[in-house]
Enzyme design. Structure first.
Site, mmCIF file in Angstrom:
data_model
loop_
_atom_site.group_PDB
_atom_site.id
_atom_site.type_symbol
_atom_site.label_atom_id
_atom_site.label_comp_id
_atom_site.label_asym_id
_atom_site.label_seq_id
_atom_site.Cartn_x
_atom_site.Cartn_y
_atom_site.Cartn_z
ATOM 1 N N GLU A 276 -37.479 11.871 12.577
ATOM 2 C CA GLU A 276 -37.321 10.464 12.911
ATOM 3 C C GLU A 276 -37.400 9.585 11.659
ATOM 4 O OE1 GLU A 276 -36.774 6.951 14.526
ATOM 5 O OE2 GLU A 276 -36.833 8.691 15.866
ATOM 6 N N THR A 316 -31.185 7.346 16.905
ATOM 7 C CA THR A 316 -31.452 8.777 17.029
ATOM 8 C C THR A 316 -30.316 9.501 17.739
ATOM 9 O OG1 THR A 316 -33.852 8.493 17.003
ATOM 10 C CG2 THR A 316 -32.997 10.472 18.076
ATOM 11 N N ASP A 486 -32.559 11.838 11.443
ATOM 12 C CA ASP A 486 -31.605 11.324 12.427
ATOM 13 C C ASP A 486 -30.887 10.091 11.906
ATOM 14 O OD1 ASP A 486 -33.891 9.752 12.482
ATOM 15 O OD2 ASP A 486 -34.013 9.622 14.664
#
Length: 631
Positions: A276, A316, A486
Site C-alpha cells: 500500500e 489500489t 499499488d
C-alpha cells in the site's frame, strides 16, 4: 390523496426538465439540423427518462406524507411545510439544470462519469466554478426563481385542500406509488436514448441524473465517444506491431499470440506482495535519508531491482488491475470495479492452467472496492479478514489486520499448498501504510499513529519479518518473492500527470535463482506478469499488453499513467496525454514543456494502446493458456 400532495412537485419537475431539454436542443441547433420527428422523439424519450428518475426526487415528500399525523393534513403546519419542501425541491432542480448547462458547455453531454469524477475532486471543482462564474449572483437568482415557482405551484395545487387519511392507507399508497417509479427506473436503460449518427440528440433525450447513476455504477467513460480514436484496422495493425517480438507468434486477427521460451520451464512458487502506497521516494535507493526502508533497500541490493517502474493509476484497484491483467488503464474506474469483469485473461488463469494454487490474501474485508468478487472469478481463491480467527490478530484498524498478521497468514497458506504438493501463487495486498498509520507498538522506533513515516517504516519492518519467517520453510529456496507498490502516496503537483508521482519500486527476490541486478530502463506495472512468467521460462498463449522486461527480443516498453479522466503514455522522454473531448497533448519529461509539433508516431502508439484496451470486454476473455505441446 398522495397523488394530490405530489402534484406541485411533479408539475414543477416536468416543467423544469422540459425547459432544460428544450434549451439544450436550441443550443445544439447551430451544430445539427433536427427534423420535426427528431424533436418529438427527443421529447418523448426524454419524458420516459424523466419519469424513471422522478421517484428519487420524491422520496423526501413521500416520507413526509407517511410520517405526518392524519390530524395535520391540510393544516397550517402542512401548508407551510409543503411550501418549504417545494422551495427546496425547486431550488435543487434549478441548480441541477444550471449545472447541466455548465457541463454541456464543457463537454456537450449530459452528466456522465466525468461528473462523478467531479464529485471526487470537490475542492478543485468548486474553486474552478467560483473563479469561472458569478456563482453567488447565480445562486441568488435561482433562489428568487424558486420562490416564484413555488408560489405559483402551491397556488394552483392548494395544500390546504388535503384531507386526512389513516396511516395504513398512506403507507400502502406510498409504497405502491414509489414501486411504480422504481419499476420505471429499472426498466430504463441509457441505450434507449440512442440516436444513430446523432450523439447530441442522444444526450439531450437522456436525463442527467439518470446518467449520473448509470455512470456511478458502471465506473467508466465511453472511450469511443470522448477520446481521440483512429480507424479500427489501423489501430489493430499498429497494436500488433507494438506487441510483436521474436519469441511471439500471433494466432488470430486480434492480440492473441503464443510465447515460446527457449529453455525448459521452471515452476517456482510466487509470493507477490503489493504494498500500500509505497512510493519510490521513501527508499534510500532513491535518495531518502530517513532510513525508513532498510529491508526493502537490502532486498533491492540482493535481488532484481527495477528503478524506473511506474504505477498506472492512483488507486489500489488500478494497481491490482495492472498487475493481474497486464492492461493499460482505461478511462474511468478500474476494471476491478466494473461490471462484466469475470473470466478475463489474467495472471491467475495462466498459473492455474499450469497447476498453481492461487490465492488473493488481504487483511481487510475484500468486499471493499469489489476485490473479492473480481479475484474469485479471475483465477484466485480469496482469503480476507473474514477467514482470520481472533487468535491470529495481534493488531487491526479500520483497513484490516497489521502487515505482520497478514504475512503470518500468508505463511500458513503457503504451508498448506506445499503440503498438498502444489506450487502456489499468492497475491498479498497490505494495508498498514495507510491512514491512520496505526500498527503494533514497540516494533519500530516511530510511535503508532504518528504519520506516514511510521506507516512506511512498519510496512518495511513487516517485509523483513516475512523473509525471516519464509527462510525457515522448506519451500523458500523454490520461491520467487515480488515486492511492488499499488500506487504512490500522492499524485498531485503542478503538472497534472506528474511522472514522479507515479514512481514506485519493484523488487524480485529469489537468492538461489536470480542474481542481483538493476534494471534501469523505463517500465510499467503492466510489465510485471509477462516478466515474471519469462523468468520461469513459461511458454503460453497470451493477451497481455505488457512486456517481458528481461527479454531482449521484445520492443522497447512504455510507461502508462492515468487519473480518472486522462490517460497517458511515456516513451523517449515524451508523455502523450489523451483526454475527453478528443483532446491530445504532449509534453517533455522531466521539464514538463508542452510540445507544439507533436511526434505523430507517439500519438499513434498511444491511441493504439488505449483504443485497443478500451475493448477489453470484447478481446480480453479467458482462453486456455498452455501450448498444445504441453497438454
Amino acid at each position: 390523496m398522495l397523488f394530490k400532495r405530489l402534484l406541485p412537485y411533479i408539475s414543477l419537475y416536468f416543467l423544469i426538465e422540459t425547459l432544460l431539454r428544450i434549451s439544450l436542443l436550441i443550443r445544439s441547433l447551430s451544430d445539427i439540423d433536427y427534423s420535426l420527428i427528431d424533436i418529438i422523439k427527443v421529447l418523448v424519450i426524454g419524458y420516459w427518462f424523466d419519469l424513471a428518475t422522478l421517484g428519487f426526487f420524491l422520496i423526501p415528500i413521500i416520507i413526509f406524507h407517511i410520517s405526518l399525523p392524519a390530524s395535520k393534513h391540510g393544516s397550517r403546519f402542512d401548508q407551510i411545510a409543503t411550501k418549504v419542501l417545494c422551495l427546496i425541491f425547486t431550488f435543487i432542480l434549478l441548480f441541477d439544470a444550471t449545472a447541466e448547462h455548465i457541463f454541456w458547455s464543457e463537454f456537450n453531454t449530459r452528466f456522465n462519469f466525468i461528473a462523478v469524477d467531479y464529485l471526487v475532486y470537490t475542492s478543485e471543482v468548486i474553486g474552478n466554478i467560483i473563479e469561472s462564474f458569478p456563482i453567488y449572483r447565480l445562486i441568488a437568482a435561482l433562489i428568487v426563481i424558486a420562490f416564484f415557482l413555488t408560489w405559483l405551484s402551491t397556488s394552483i395545487f392548494k395544500p390546504k385542500t388535503l384531507t386526512a387519511q389513516n396511516f395504513s392507507k398512506r403507507l400502502k399508497s406510498s409504497l405502491m406509488t414509489f414501486s411504480i417509479f422504481l419499476l420505471a427506473y429499472f426498466l430504463s436503460s441509457v441505450e434507449q436514448a440512442n440516436f444513430k449518427n446523432n450523439a447530441e440528440a442522444t444526450e439531450i433525450a437522456s436525463n442527467g441524473i439518470h446518467n449520473l447513476f448509470h455512470a456511478f455504477w458502471n465506473n467508466e467513460i465511453d472511450y469511443n465517444r470522448f477520446y481521440a480514436k483512429q480507424d479500427d484496422n489501423k489501430v489493430n495493425q499498429n497494436i500488433r506491431k507494438l506487441l510483436a517480438s521474436e519469441d511471439a507468434s500471433f494466432i488470430d486477427q486480434d492480440i492473441t499470440r503464443i510465447i515460446k521460451a527457449d529453455n525448459p520451464i521452471k515452476h517456482k512458487n510466487i509470493m507477490l506482495v503489493v504494498m500500500e502506497s509505497m512510493s519510490a521516494e521513501y527508499m534510500q535507493a532513491f535518495g531518502n535519508n530517513e532510513n525508513l526502508t532498510p529491508n526493502l533497500d537490502r532486498l533491492a541490493n540482493e535481488g532484481l531491482f527495477f528503478t524506473k517502474l511506474y504505477a498506472t493509476g492512483t488507486r489500489t484497484v488500478r494497481g491490482l488491475e495492472a498487475i493481474t491483467l497486464s492492461i493499460p488503464p482505461t478511462p474511468g474506474q478500474s476494471i476491478v470495479r466494473r461490471g462484466g469483469n469475470e473470466n478475463l485473461f489474467s495472471l491467475g488463469f495462466v498459473l492455474k492452467d499450469h497447476g498453481y494454487d492461487n490465492k488473493f490474501i488481504y487483511g481487510g474485508f475484500g468486499y471493499f472496492d469489489n476485490m473479492n468478487a473480481f479475484f474469485s472469478v479471475n483465477g484466485f481463491d480469496v482469503v480476507d479478514r473474514t477467514n482470520l480467527d481472533d487468535k491470529e490478530v495481534q493488531f487491526a484498524n479500520i483497513w484490516g489486520v497489521c502487515d505482520e498478521d497478514l504475512f503470518k497468514r500468508a505463511i500458513v497458506e503457503a504451508d498448506k499448498s506445499y503440503t498438498t504438493g502444489n506450487k502456489f501463487m499468492q497475491l498479498i495486498m497490505t494495508t498498514s501504510n495507510h491512514r491512520p498509520f496505526t500498527y503494533p507498538e514497540g516494533k519500530i522506533d516511530i510511535p503508532s499513529h504518528s504519520g506516514r513515516s511510521g506507516g512506511v517504516k512498519y510496512a518495511d519492518y513487516s517485509v523483513g519479518k516475512l523473509i525471516e519467517w519464509a527462510k525457515e520453510k522448506p519451500w523458500f529456496n523454490d520461491t520467487i518473492f515480488v515486492f511492488i507498490s499499488d500506487h504512490t502516496a500522492g499524485a498531485g503537483g503542478k503538472v497534472e500527470l506528474n511522472l514522479n508521482k507515479y514512481h514506485i519500486p519493484m523488487i524480485i527476490y529469489a537468492p538461489n535463482s536470480i542474481k542481483p541486478q538493476k534494471h534501469n530502463d523505463i517500465a510499467s506495472q503492466i510489465d510485471l506478469a509477462p516478466t515474471l512468467l519469462g523468468l520461469m521460462n513459461f511458454s503460453y498463449y497470451t493477451k497481455f499488453f505488457g512486456k517481458d522486461l528481461l527479454n531482449s527480443k521484445v520492443n522497447s516498453p512504455y510507461a502508462f499513467i492515468s487519473n480518472y479522466q486522462k490517460v497517458a503514455m511515456m516513451k523517449d522522454n515524451k508523455i502523450t496525454v489523451l483526454a475527453p473531448k478528443s483532446s491530445i497533448s504532449q509534453y517533455t519529461w522531466p521539464n514538463g514543456e508542452n510540445v507544439e509539433n507533436m511526434e505523430e508516431a507517439l500519438v499513434d502508439d498511444t491511441i493504439a494502446y488505449y483504443q485497443s484496451a478500451s475493448k477489453w470486454r470484447e478481446i480480453y476473455g479467458k482462453i486456455p493458456t498452455r501450448p498444445i505441446a504441453e497438454n
